[in-house]
Motif scaffolding. Structure first.
Motif, mmCIF file in Angstrom:
data_model
loop_
_atom_site.group_PDB
_atom_site.id
_atom_site.type_symbol
_atom_site.label_atom_id
_atom_site.label_comp_id
_atom_site.label_asym_id
_atom_site.label_seq_id
_atom_site.Cartn_x
_atom_site.Cartn_y
_atom_site.Cartn_z
ATOM 1 N N CYS A 95 0.853 -1.187 0.000
ATOM 2 C CA CYS A 95 0.000 0.000 0.000
ATOM 3 C C CYS A 95 0.888 1.234 0.000
ATOM 4 O O CYS A 95 1.903 1.271 0.691
ATOM 5 N N SER A 96 0.501 2.245 -0.777
ATOM 6 C CA SER A 96 1.229 3.514 -0.722
ATOM 7 C C SER A 96 0.351 4.510 0.028
ATOM 8 O O SER A 96 0.199 4.415 1.238
ATOM 9 N N ASN A 97 -0.261 5.453 -0.678
ATOM 10 C CA ASN A 97 -1.117 6.427 0.013
ATOM 11 C C ASN A 97 -2.596 6.238 -0.288
ATOM 12 O O ASN A 97 -3.411 7.062 0.097
ATOM 13 N N GLY A 98 -2.932 5.133 -0.965
ATOM 14 C CA GLY A 98 -4.315 4.904 -1.338
ATOM 15 C C GLY A 98 -5.049 4.012 -0.353
ATOM 16 O O GLY A 98 -4.745 2.819 -0.237
ATOM 17 N N LEU A 99 -5.994 4.551 0.353
ATOM 18 C CA LEU A 99 -6.695 3.779 1.380
ATOM 19 C C LEU A 99 -7.649 2.740 0.799
ATOM 20 O O LEU A 99 -8.151 1.885 1.529
ATOM 21 N N GLU A 100 -7.888 2.777 -0.523
ATOM 22 C CA GLU A 100 -8.740 1.742 -1.116
ATOM 23 C C GLU A 100 -8.100 0.369 -0.963
ATOM 24 O O GLU A 100 -8.797 -0.648 -0.828
ATOM 25 N N VAL A 101 -6.763 0.309 -0.938
ATOM 26 C CA VAL A 101 -6.066 -0.959 -0.713
ATOM 27 C C VAL A 101 -6.343 -1.464 0.702
ATOM 28 O O VAL A 101 -6.532 -2.670 0.913
ATOM 29 N N ILE A 102 -6.380 -0.563 1.658
ATOM 30 C CA ILE A 102 -6.661 -0.944 3.044
ATOM 31 C C ILE A 102 -8.062 -1.522 3.168
ATOM 32 O O ILE A 102 -8.258 -2.571 3.800
ATOM 33 N N HIS A 103 -9.029 -0.865 2.562
ATOM 34 C CA HIS A 103 -10.404 -1.366 2.618
ATOM 35 C C HIS A 103 -10.504 -2.741 1.954
ATOM 36 O O HIS A 103 -11.195 -3.630 2.468
ATOM 37 N N TRP A 104 -9.817 -2.922 0.815
ATOM 38 C CA TRP A 104 -9.862 -4.220 0.129
ATOM 39 C C TRP A 104 -9.206 -5.300 0.987
ATOM 40 O O TRP A 104 -9.732 -6.420 1.099
ATOM 41 N N ALA A 105 -8.072 -4.979 1.585
ATOM 42 C CA ALA A 105 -7.369 -5.960 2.426
ATOM 43 C C ALA A 105 -8.215 -6.356 3.633
ATOM 44 O O ALA A 105 -8.257 -7.536 4.010
ATOM 45 N N GLU A 106 -8.898 -5.406 4.222
ATOM 46 C CA GLU A 106 -9.768 -5.704 5.363
ATOM 47 C C GLU A 106 -10.947 -6.568 4.924
ATOM 48 O O GLU A 106 -11.282 -7.556 5.585
ATOM 49 N N GLN A 107 -11.548 -6.229 3.813
ATOM 50 C CA GLN A 107 -12.701 -6.985 3.313
ATOM 51 C C GLN A 107 -12.320 -8.426 2.994
ATOM 52 O O GLN A 107 -13.110 -9.356 3.234
ATOM 53 N N ASN A 108 -11.110 -8.627 2.470
ATOM 54 C CA ASN A 108 -10.676 -9.959 2.064
ATOM 55 C C ASN A 108 -9.826 -10.659 3.108
ATOM 56 O O ASN A 108 -9.273 -11.729 2.839
ATOM 57 N N GLN A 109 -9.721 -10.067 4.286
ATOM 58 C CA GLN A 109 -9.032 -10.669 5.429
ATOM 59 C C GLN A 109 -7.594 -11.082 5.098
ATOM 60 O O GLN A 109 -7.173 -12.217 5.379
ATOM 61 N N LEU A 110 -6.835 -10.169 4.522
ATOM 62 C CA LEU A 110 -5.435 -10.443 4.254
ATOM 63 C C LEU A 110 -4.657 -10.546 5.561
ATOM 64 O O LEU A 110 -5.120 -10.104 6.612
ATOM 65 N N ASP A 111 -3.477 -11.109 5.486
ATOM 66 C CA ASP A 111 -2.686 -11.359 6.691
ATOM 67 C C ASP A 111 -1.804 -10.183 7.099
ATOM 68 O O ASP A 111 -1.458 -10.048 8.261
ATOM 69 N N TYR A 112 -1.421 -9.353 6.124
ATOM 70 C CA TYR A 112 -0.635 -8.165 6.465
ATOM 71 C C TYR A 112 -0.673 -7.174 5.317
ATOM 72 O O TYR A 112 -1.053 -7.502 4.185
ATOM 73 N N ILE A 113 -0.274 -5.936 5.618
ATOM 74 C CA ILE A 113 -0.146 -4.861 4.632
ATOM 75 C C ILE A 113 1.239 -4.269 4.785
ATOM 76 O O ILE A 113 1.709 -4.037 5.906
ATOM 77 N N SER A 114 1.919 -4.024 3.659
ATOM 78 C CA SER A 114 3.253 -3.436 3.692
ATOM 79 C C SER A 114 3.211 -2.059 3.042
ATOM 80 O O SER A 114 2.830 -1.928 1.875
ATOM 81 N N PHE A 115 3.593 -1.029 3.791
ATOM 82 C CA PHE A 115 3.583 0.338 3.279
ATOM 83 C C PHE A 115 4.914 0.656 2.609
ATOM 84 O O PHE A 115 5.979 0.507 3.205
ATOM 85 N N CYS A 116 4.825 1.121 1.370
ATOM 86 C CA CYS A 116 6.009 1.391 0.553
ATOM 87 C C CYS A 116 5.785 2.709 -0.201
ATOM 88 O O CYS A 116 4.783 2.859 -0.879
ATOM 89 N N SER A 117 6.688 3.646 0.000
ATOM 90 C CA SER A 117 7.972 3.588 0.686
ATOM 91 C C SER A 117 7.982 4.692 1.744
ATOM 92 O O SER A 117 7.559 5.815 1.473
#
Length: 218
Positions: A115-137
């Motif tokens: 994920c960079s600065n787009g919170l849509e990735v965060i919402h998608w990861a939460e909805q799909n129950q991902l195991d982690y998110i890595s912020f770059c850079s």
């Protein structure tokens, strides 16, 4: 249901398959001795590598990591999970059909996303129950020059959305980790900070100690 969120964190080493194989495996061995907790094979293959060459390197890494019970993920190429010792996949962006990917893999696996600065990735990861998110850079870095610089405010807003473990990556050193103390994260993802260090063992240990010290002050 998330499979292993409680165990995700620490030093996450991203391996560059573009390095000489013997050098890479030697540096991996040192990093494992230093306390690496997760591994990923970066999607930076030499042009000469075919499927068999990729599989051979993956198996060599799996073998090296097995004594430490460290999971190995593949960057993007989720098809390589089938019939291998890979533990999961890391996506650089939201995949087009994640449900179809899960169905084709046919087993549980660790899944993370950049994920960079787009919170849509965060919402998608939460909805799909991902195991982690890595912020770059978080900082400028030659290894991740394709990533935007992430605002600390983005990480804070993301934490309001999800409790998924966060990794921070990009230009992070054992010395500048203290600058990120106000952020809630589980670990750091590193490439050159370990692989290009004079002693990958000592560098990994330094990151590990810096994380421990940071957590003790929170």
């Amino acid at each position: 249901m998330r499979r292993c969120s409680n165990s995700i964190g620490g030093v996450y080493l991203v391996l560059d398959p573009g390095m000489d194989k013997a050098t890479l495996l030697h540096r991996l061995k040192e990093a494992l001795e230093g306390g690496v907790k997760m591994l990923q094979v970066w999607n930076n293959w030499p042009a000469s590598f075919n499927l068999s060459a990729k599989q051979d390197l993956i198996q060599a890494i799996v073998h090296a990591a097995s004594a430490y019970q460290i999971p190995l993920l593949i960057n993007e190429e989720w098809e390589l999970l089938k019939g291998s010792g890979l533990a999961g996949v890391h996506f650089d962006k939201i995949p087009e059909d994640y449900e179809a990917i899960k169905a084709e893999i046919e087993r549980e696996f660790i899944c993370g996303i950049t994920c960079s600065n787009g919170l849509e990735v965060i919402h998608w990861a939460e909805q799909n129950q991902l195991d982690y998110i890595s912020f770059c850079s978080m900082y400028p870095s030659g290894s991740v020059d394709s990533c935007d610089i992430v605002s600390p405010g983005t990480v804070k807003k993301a934490r309001e959305i999800t409790q998924i473990p966060f990794f921070l990556s990009g230009g992070i050193t054992a010395d500048n980790l203290i600058e990120l103390k106000e952020l809630d994260f589980a670990g750091v993802a590193v490439i050159s900070g370990i692989l290009n260090a004079e002693s990958p063992r000592e560098s990994t240990f330094a990151y590990k100690n810096a994380l421990t010290n940071l957590n003790s002050k929170k």
